[in-house]
Scaffold this active site. Structure first.
Site, PDB file in Angstrom:
ATOM      1  CE  LYS A   1      -2.096  -1.016   3.901  1.00 29.47           C
ATOM      2  NZ  LYS A   1      -1.461  -2.307   4.205  1.00 29.47           N
TER       3      LYS A   1
ATOM      4  NE  ARG B   1      -5.380  -2.028   9.270  1.00 34.38           N
ATOM      5  CZ  ARG B   1      -4.246  -1.348   9.109  1.00 34.38           C
ATOM      6  NH1 ARG B   1      -4.233  -0.206   8.471  1.00 34.38           N
ATOM      7  NH2 ARG B   1      -3.113  -1.838   9.572  1.00 34.38           N
TER       8      ARG B   1
ATOM      9  NE  ARG C   1       7.560  -2.421   6.498  1.00 38.93           N
ATOM     10  CZ  ARG C   1       6.247  -2.389   6.547  1.00 38.93           C
ATOM     11  NH1 ARG C   1       5.565  -1.833   5.564  1.00 38.93           N
ATOM     12  NH2 ARG C   1       5.609  -2.938   7.548  1.00 38.93           N
TER      13      ARG C   1
ATOM     14  NE  ARG D   1       5.493  -0.630  10.417  1.00 41.64           N
ATOM     15  CZ  ARG D   1       4.429  -0.651   9.601  1.00 41.64           C
ATOM     16  NH1 ARG D   1       4.462   0.018   8.458  1.00 41.64           N
ATOM     17  NH2 ARG D   1       3.351  -1.326   9.926  1.00 41.64           N
TER      18      ARG D   1
ATOM     19  NE  ARG E   1       1.517  -5.356  10.955  1.00 47.16           N
ATOM     20  CZ  ARG E   1       2.607  -5.049  10.249  1.00 47.16           C
ATOM     21  NH1 ARG E   1       3.798  -5.492  10.624  1.00 47.16           N
ATOM     22  NH2 ARG E   1       2.509  -4.303   9.177  1.00 47.16           N
TER      23      ARG E   1
HETATM   24  P1  G5P Z   1      -0.018   0.384   8.915  1.00 47.19           P
HETATM   25  O1  G5P Z   1       1.162   1.253   8.995  1.00 47.19           O
HETATM   26  O2  G5P Z   1      -1.200   0.804   8.139  1.00 47.19           O
HETATM   27  P2  G5P Z   1      -0.109  -2.189   7.567  1.00 47.19           P
HETATM   28  O3  G5P Z   1       0.103  -3.369   8.418  1.00 47.19           O
HETATM   29  O4  G5P Z   1      -1.454  -1.983   7.038  1.00 47.19           O
HETATM   30  O5  G5P Z   1       0.536  -1.008   8.416  1.00 47.19           O
HETATM   31  P3  G5P Z   1       2.222  -1.988   6.102  1.00 47.19           P
HETATM   32  O6  G5P Z   1       2.971  -2.957   6.973  1.00 47.19           O
HETATM   33  O7  G5P Z   1       2.579  -0.552   6.199  1.00 47.19           O
HETATM   34  O8  G5P Z   1       0.716  -2.200   6.263  1.00 47.19           O
HETATM   35  P4  G5P Z   1       2.155  -1.814   3.209  1.00 47.19           P
HETATM   36  O9  G5P Z   1       2.161  -0.335   3.321  1.00 47.19           O
HETATM   37  O10 G5P Z   1       0.977  -2.470   2.588  1.00 47.19           O
HETATM   38  O11 G5P Z   1       2.443  -2.516   4.606  1.00 47.19           O
HETATM   39  O12 G5P Z   1       3.430  -2.327   2.428  1.00 47.19           O
HETATM   40  P5  G5P Z   1       4.769  -1.542   1.954  1.00 47.19           P
HETATM   41  O13 G5P Z   1       5.462  -0.917   3.103  1.00 47.19           O
HETATM   42  O14 G5P Z   1       4.470  -0.716   0.756  1.00 47.19           O
HETATM   43  O15 G5P Z   1       5.618  -2.817   1.450  1.00 47.19           O
HETATM   44  C1  G5P Z   1       6.109  -3.748   2.391  1.00 47.19           C
HETATM   45  C2  G5P Z   1       7.583  -4.068   2.065  1.00 47.19           C
HETATM   46  O16 G5P Z   1       7.617  -4.798   0.845  1.00 47.19           O
HETATM   47  C3  G5P Z   1       8.467  -2.829   1.855  1.00 47.19           C
HETATM   48  O17 G5P Z   1       9.765  -3.113   2.341  1.00 47.19           O
HETATM   49  C4  G5P Z   1       8.501  -2.679   0.317  1.00 47.19           C
HETATM   50  O18 G5P Z   1       9.682  -2.017  -0.125  1.00 47.19           O
HETATM   51  C5  G5P Z   1       8.459  -4.144  -0.105  1.00 47.19           C
HETATM   52  N1  G5P Z   1       7.871  -4.418  -1.413  1.00 47.19           N
HETATM   53  C6  G5P Z   1       6.833  -3.782  -2.030  1.00 47.19           C
HETATM   54  N2  G5P Z   1       6.549  -4.374  -3.195  1.00 47.19           N
HETATM   55  C7  G5P Z   1       7.416  -5.422  -3.322  1.00 47.19           C
HETATM   56  C8  G5P Z   1       7.622  -6.427  -4.326  1.00 47.19           C
HETATM   57  O19 G5P Z   1       6.959  -6.471  -5.360  1.00 47.19           O
HETATM   58  N3  G5P Z   1       8.594  -7.350  -4.065  1.00 47.19           N
HETATM   59  C9  G5P Z   1       9.364  -7.322  -2.936  1.00 47.19           C
HETATM   60  N4  G5P Z   1      10.291  -8.245  -2.755  1.00 47.19           N
HETATM   61  N5  G5P Z   1       9.190  -6.377  -1.969  1.00 47.19           N
HETATM   62  C10 G5P Z   1       8.248  -5.456  -2.173  1.00 47.19           C
HETATM   63  O20 G5P Z   1      -0.552   0.009  10.368  1.00 47.19           O
HETATM   64  C11 G5P Z   1       0.330  -0.334  11.388  1.00 47.19           C
HETATM   65  C12 G5P Z   1      -0.459  -0.527  12.664  1.00 47.19           C
HETATM   66  O21 G5P Z   1      -1.086   0.697  13.035  1.00 47.19           O
HETATM   67  C13 G5P Z   1      -2.389   0.473  13.566  1.00 47.19           C
HETATM   68  C14 G5P Z   1      -2.514  -1.041  13.721  1.00 47.19           C
HETATM   69  O22 G5P Z   1      -1.991  -1.383  14.979  1.00 47.19           O
HETATM   70  C15 G5P Z   1      -1.603  -1.540  12.585  1.00 47.19           C
HETATM   71  O23 G5P Z   1      -1.169  -2.862  12.818  1.00 47.19           O
HETATM   72  N6  G5P Z   1      -3.375   1.044  12.653  1.00 47.19           N
HETATM   73  C16 G5P Z   1      -4.703   1.003  12.845  1.00 47.19           C
HETATM   74  N7  G5P Z   1      -5.475   0.450  13.821  1.00 47.19           N
HETATM   75  C17 G5P Z   1      -6.817   0.588  13.714  1.00 47.19           C
HETATM   76  N8  G5P Z   1      -7.414   1.200  12.658  1.00 47.19           N
HETATM   77  C18 G5P Z   1      -6.683   1.765  11.669  1.00 47.19           C
HETATM   78  N9  G5P Z   1      -7.298   2.384  10.633  1.00 47.19           N
HETATM   79  C19 G5P Z   1      -5.276   1.675  11.739  1.00 47.19           C
HETATM   80  N10 G5P Z   1      -4.279   2.104  10.932  1.00 47.19           N
HETATM   81  C20 G5P Z   1      -3.128   1.712  11.498  1.00 47.19           C
HETATM   82 MG    MG Z   2       2.291   1.024   4.950  1.00 45.89          MG
END
Ligand code: G5P
Ligand code: MG
Length: 223
Positions: free
Chosen positions: A18, A92, A126, A159, A170
Site C-alpha cells: 500500500k 480497518r 523492510r 518497525r 497482523r
Molecule cells: P499500517 O502502517 O497501516 P499495515 O500493516 O497496514 O501497516 P504496512 O505494513 O505498512 O501495512 P504496506 O504499506 O501495505 O504494509 O506495504 P509496503 O510498506 O508498501 O511494502 C512492504 C515491504 O515490501 C516494503 O519493504 C517494500 O519495499 C516491499 N515491497 C513492495 N513491493 C514489493 C515487491 O513487489 N517485491 C518485494 N520483494 N518487496 C516489495 O498500520 C500499522 C499498525 O497501526 C495500527 C494497527 O496497529 C496496525 O497494525 N493502525 C490502525 N489500527 C486501527 N485502525 C486503523 N485504521 C489503523 N491504521 C493503522
Molecule cells: Mg504502509
C-alpha cells in the site's frame, strides 16, 4: 468526483505494498498521501498521550481502538477540505468505513490482493524512514547507502511490528476483518481489484485505472 477533488482509499494486507504504491500514485497524480500508520507512528515518536496509548496495540500487531483512530484521521482529513487525497491503512473496521463515508464519499477504492506467503519475507527486509514514512526493502528497493535515507541522510529503522510473529498476528487480523469493509465499498460501486505477487506487475494496472478515472477531470493529472 465533485469540483475536481478526488478521494481514494487503498486497501490491502500488511506488507501488500500500500505504501509503495501510494508513493507512486502521489508522484503522478496531484494527491496528498494520508497513512493512518504513519500518523500513529509520528504520534508515538512525539510520545503524545495518544501515541503512547496506541503503541500498546501497535507493537503487539493489534488494531488500535476505533475512537482513537477516528479522532486522528478525520481531523487530518477535515484540514484538507480543498485537496485530493489518497488514504492508506484506513478504514480497518466497518465502523471506520461508515464514519469515513458519512463525511467523505470516496471516488475509488484500490483493493490489493497479494498472497500472504510472499508478505512475511518482504517485511523482514523492510527499513523505513520514520519521519517521512519513506519505505525501503533490502531486495526490492534498497537505499543507496545501507541504513540511510536517500533524501535526508538520516538513519533508517525497522518497525517493531515487523517481527515475524507480530506480522502473523497482523495478517490474521486482516483476514478476519477485511470482508465487511470491502463489501461496504462494493455496495457503493467504487471498488477496483488488483491481484498479484509483485508491485511492478500490479502497478501498471493501478496507474491505468486511475488515469481512466482522472480522464474525467484531465487537468488534475501531471503530463
Ligand atoms: P499500517 O502502517 O497501516 P499495515 O500493516 O497496514 O501497516 P504496512 O505494513 O505498512 O501495512 P504496506 O504499506 O501495505 O504494509 O506495504 P509496503 O510498506 O508498501 O511494502 C512492504 C515491504 O515490501 C516494503 O519493504 C517494500 O519495499 C516491499 N515491497 C513492495 N513491493 C514489493 C515487491 O513487489 N517485491 C518485494 N520483494 N518487496 C516489495 O498500520 C500499522 C499498525 O497501526 C495500527 C494497527 O496497529 C496496525 O497494525 N493502525 C490502525 N489500527 C486501527 N485502525 C486503523 N485504521 C489503523 N491504521 C493503522
Ligand atoms: Mg504502509
Amino acid at each position: 468526483m465533485k469540483s475536481g477533488l478526488f478521494r481514494a482509499v487503498i486497501l490491502g494486507a500488511p506488507g501488500s505494498g500500500k505504501g509503495t504504491i501510494s508513493e507512486r500514485i502521489v508522484k503522478i497524480f496531484k494527491m496528498k498521501h494520508f497513512s493512518s500508520g504513519d500518523m500513529l507512528r509520528s504520534q508515538m515518536s512525539a510520545k503524545t498521550a495518544l501515541g503512547l496509548h496506541a503503541k500498546e496495540f501497535i507493537d503487539r500487531g493489534q488494531l488500535v481502538p476505533d475512537d482513537l483512530i477516528l479522532q486522528l484521521v478525520l481531523a487530518e482529513l477535515r484540514n484538507a477540505q480543498q485537496e485530493s487525497w489518497l488514504l492508506d491503512g484506513f478504514p480497518r473496521t466497518h465502523h471506520q468505513a461508515e464514519s469515513l463515508w458519512k463525511e467523505f464519499p470516496i471516488d475509488t477504492v484500490i483493493n490489493l490482493n497479494v498472497p500472504f506467503e510472499t508478505i512475511v519475507d518482504r517485511l523482514k527486509a523492510r527499513w523505513v524512514h520514520l519521519p517521512s514514512g519513506r519505505i525501503y526493502n533490502l531486495e526490492f528497493n534498497p537505499p543507496k547507502e545501507p541504513g540511510i535515507d536517500d533524501i535526508t541522510g538520516e538513519p533508517l529503522a525497522q518497525r517493531i511490528d515487523d517481527q515475524p510473529e507480530t506480522v502473523l498476528t497482523r495478517l490474521k487480523i486482516y483476514a478476519d476483518t477485511v470482508a465487511p469493509i470491502v463489501e461496504f465499498f462494493r455496495a457503493k460501486g467504487v471498488v477496483s481489484d488488483f491481484a498479484g505477487k509483485e508491485t511492478n506487475v500490479i502497478w501498471p494496472n493501478v496507474e491505468q485505472n486511475l488515469r481512466a478515472l482522472f480522464s474525467r477531470s484531465a487537468s488534475s493529472v501531471k503530463k
